[in-house]
Design an enzyme around this catalytic site. Structure first.
Site, mmCIF file in Angstrom:
data_model
loop_
_atom_site.group_PDB
_atom_site.id
_atom_site.type_symbol
_atom_site.label_atom_id
_atom_site.label_comp_id
_atom_site.label_asym_id
_atom_site.label_seq_id
_atom_site.Cartn_x
_atom_site.Cartn_y
_atom_site.Cartn_z
ATOM 1 C CG HIS A 85 -2.151 -0.863 1.016
ATOM 2 N ND1 HIS A 85 -3.151 -0.679 2.140
ATOM 3 C CD2 HIS A 85 -2.350 -1.678 0.191
ATOM 4 C CE1 HIS A 85 -4.187 -1.419 1.651
ATOM 5 N NE2 HIS A 85 -3.851 -2.148 0.545
ATOM 6 C CE1 TYR A 136 -5.435 3.777 9.266
ATOM 7 C CE2 TYR A 136 -5.739 3.609 11.620
ATOM 8 C CZ TYR A 136 -5.079 3.173 10.627
ATOM 9 O OH TYR A 136 -4.131 2.405 10.541
ATOM 10 N N PRO A 151 -3.539 0.166 19.051
ATOM 11 C CG PRO A 151 -5.676 -1.354 18.585
ATOM 12 C CD PRO A 151 -4.658 -0.501 19.719
ATOM 13 C CE LYS A 197 4.338 3.418 13.427
ATOM 14 N NZ LYS A 197 4.237 2.906 12.175
ATOM 15 C CE1 TYR A 215 -1.233 3.903 9.994
ATOM 16 C CE2 TYR A 215 -0.167 3.072 7.574
ATOM 17 C CZ TYR A 215 -1.333 3.266 8.698
ATOM 18 O OH TYR A 215 -2.258 2.000 8.618
#
Ligand code: RFL
Ligand code: PHB
Length: 399
Positions: A76, A204, A295, A299, A386
């Site tokens: 991704h 998200y 979560p 990570k 990220y």
């Protein structure tokens, strides 16, 4: 009388941390024995994380288990933030020097590592009981355990405590540790569903009714999460209610969420937790045994792999040349990355979840989200964290 086994590194726990460490050490010719208190089936079926940083992918390659991951993992280059009824894409790779992430379940990582270890005929014992660590202040630490009813003593040079948050290694040095923690008043209800993901990339979602996340495990399997109260019971969430709530939170004009059979569901509490230092004497903690992140930043697994990479390098150096500097600096080196991930996970969590009824919180969240999708500098901060900071990033250098 217990039978004595001798090895160089005793590894407690066959999760991602313990198994990756064992793989890295084996490649360098260092012996280890891995002890796991659950069965192989249990460890291989336990659904958890699904997102690998590029750095994690490289380490797994280095441990010799990258083949299936490269074949089946899905690369991704971006993610979506949804709030106030709009969906915005964050182009992760464009913002983070071309780095990307790979979707490949923790279950698959663990299966690959176990298979490689067993195929090589290297020691990995499942369903051991009564594991305890001893004489960690000496040069001959020991791990005692029972296996199939018989007592054993594992004599070693170093113990790696890779036994997760509920293991026995961290409690053994509790008195030497400083604890930092934060609990959150919410949890995640997660499902694995037999339906192709409705969004190619992760979404998200910030919503008045609470956070939601659209993720995936494969082209045929969706992984979806809902924020629920911390003390929520799974029985309160029959499948129809889960889909109904997901549909409400993720709704977007011109787009629909496809539903499918729920294959698995569970509730995970949210916590931030760190102990310092991550080592005492000859015991080195790695992964969830030393730290937990909520979560939201994806990570947990990546940090576990980063820890054992540092530990493997330090051990390789020590065995090759007697240089103990890497081992002495292990905790400090790891904690730099750990605290960066702790902040990032806490920040993502606080920005995306419904925190309560205070309208001030809501306005602060929406302001951050609007800034993230309108300022390249702000988006880059998200992207860089990220995808994971590179190993040699100066923000991670020990003092
Ligand atoms: P693990 O994976 O917990 O592995 C520790 C292993 O040690 C074993 N063990 C013992 N073995 C011998 N003797 C004892 N006394 C032992 N006590 C325990 C355990 O059975 C286990 O096999 O830790 P590790 O290797 O540090 O890996 C860390 C990751 O597993 C973890 O950070 C992530 O999975 C966290 N996490 C998630 N992270 C994400 O990024 N995304 C997620 O969606 C996500 N979901 C989750 C999660 C963690 C969960 N936990 C810990 C309850 C969902 C759950 C339910
Ligand atoms: C997952 O796919 O399980 C997942 C992805 C991203 C997260 C957390 C979990 O932030």
């Amino acid at each position: 009388m217990s039978a004595t086994i001798r090895t160089q590194v005793a590894i407690v726990g066959a999760g991602p941390a313990g198994l990756t460490l064992a793989g890295l050490l084996a490649r360098a010719g260092i012996e280890s024995v891995v002890l796991e208190n659950r069965s192989r089936e249990y460890v291989e079926q336990r659904i958890r994380a699904g997102l690998l940083e590029q750095g994690t992918v490289e380490v797994l390659d280095g441990a010799g288990v990258g083949e299936r991951m490269h074949r089946e993992g899905i690369v991704h280059h971006g993610l979506h933030l949804q709030f106030a009824g709009e969906r915005h894409r964050i182009p992760l790779s464009d913002l983070a020097a071309g780095r990307n992430i790979v979707i490949y379940g923790q279950t698959e990582v663990v299966k690959d590592l176990i298979q490689a270890r067993l195929q090589a005929g290297l020691p990995l014992r499942f369903e051991v009981d009564d594991v305890s660590v001893h004489e960690i202040d000496s040069e001959r630490p020991r791990v005692r355990f029972t296996h199939e009813g018989a007592p054993f003593e594992l004599e070693c040079d170093v113990i790696a405590g890779c036994d997760g948050f509920h293991g026995v290694c961290r409690p053994a040095i509790e008195k030497q540790l400083q604890v930092f923690s934060r609990d959150y008043p919410f949890a995640w209800l997660g499902i694995l569903a037999a339906v192709p993901p409705s969004s190619e990339e992760l979404v998200y979602v910030h919503h008045d009714r609470g956070f939601a996340l659209l993720s995936l495990r494969s082209p045929e399997r969706s992984r979806l999460y809902l924020q629920v109260p911390a003390d929520e019971r799974l029985e309160a969430w029959p499948d129809e209610r889960i889909w109904e709530e997901l549909q409400r939170r993720v709704a977007l004009d011109g787009w629909t969420l496809a539903e499918g059979a729920v294959l698995e569901k569970g509730i995970t509490g949210m916590r931030s937790f760190v102990v310092e230092p991550m080592a005492h004497g000859r015991l080195f903690l790695a992964g969830d045994s030393a730290h937990i992140v909520p979560p939201t930043g994806a990570k947990g697994l990546n940090l576990a792999v980063a820890d054992v990479t540092v530990l493997a390098d330090a051990l390789i150096d020590w065995y090759a040349s007697g240089n103990a500097a890497g081992l002495a600096g292990y905790s400090e080196t790891c904690l730099r990355r750990v605290w960066r991930a702790e902040h990032f996970s806490y920040w993502m969590t606080s920005m995306l979840h419904r925190l309560g009824d205070d309208p001030f919180d809501l306005q602060i969240q929406l302001s951050q989200l609007r800034y993230l999708v309108s300022s390249e500098a702000a988006a880059r901060t998200l992207a860089e964290n990220y995808v994971g900071l590179p190993v040699n990033h100066s923000a991670l250098a020990p003092r």
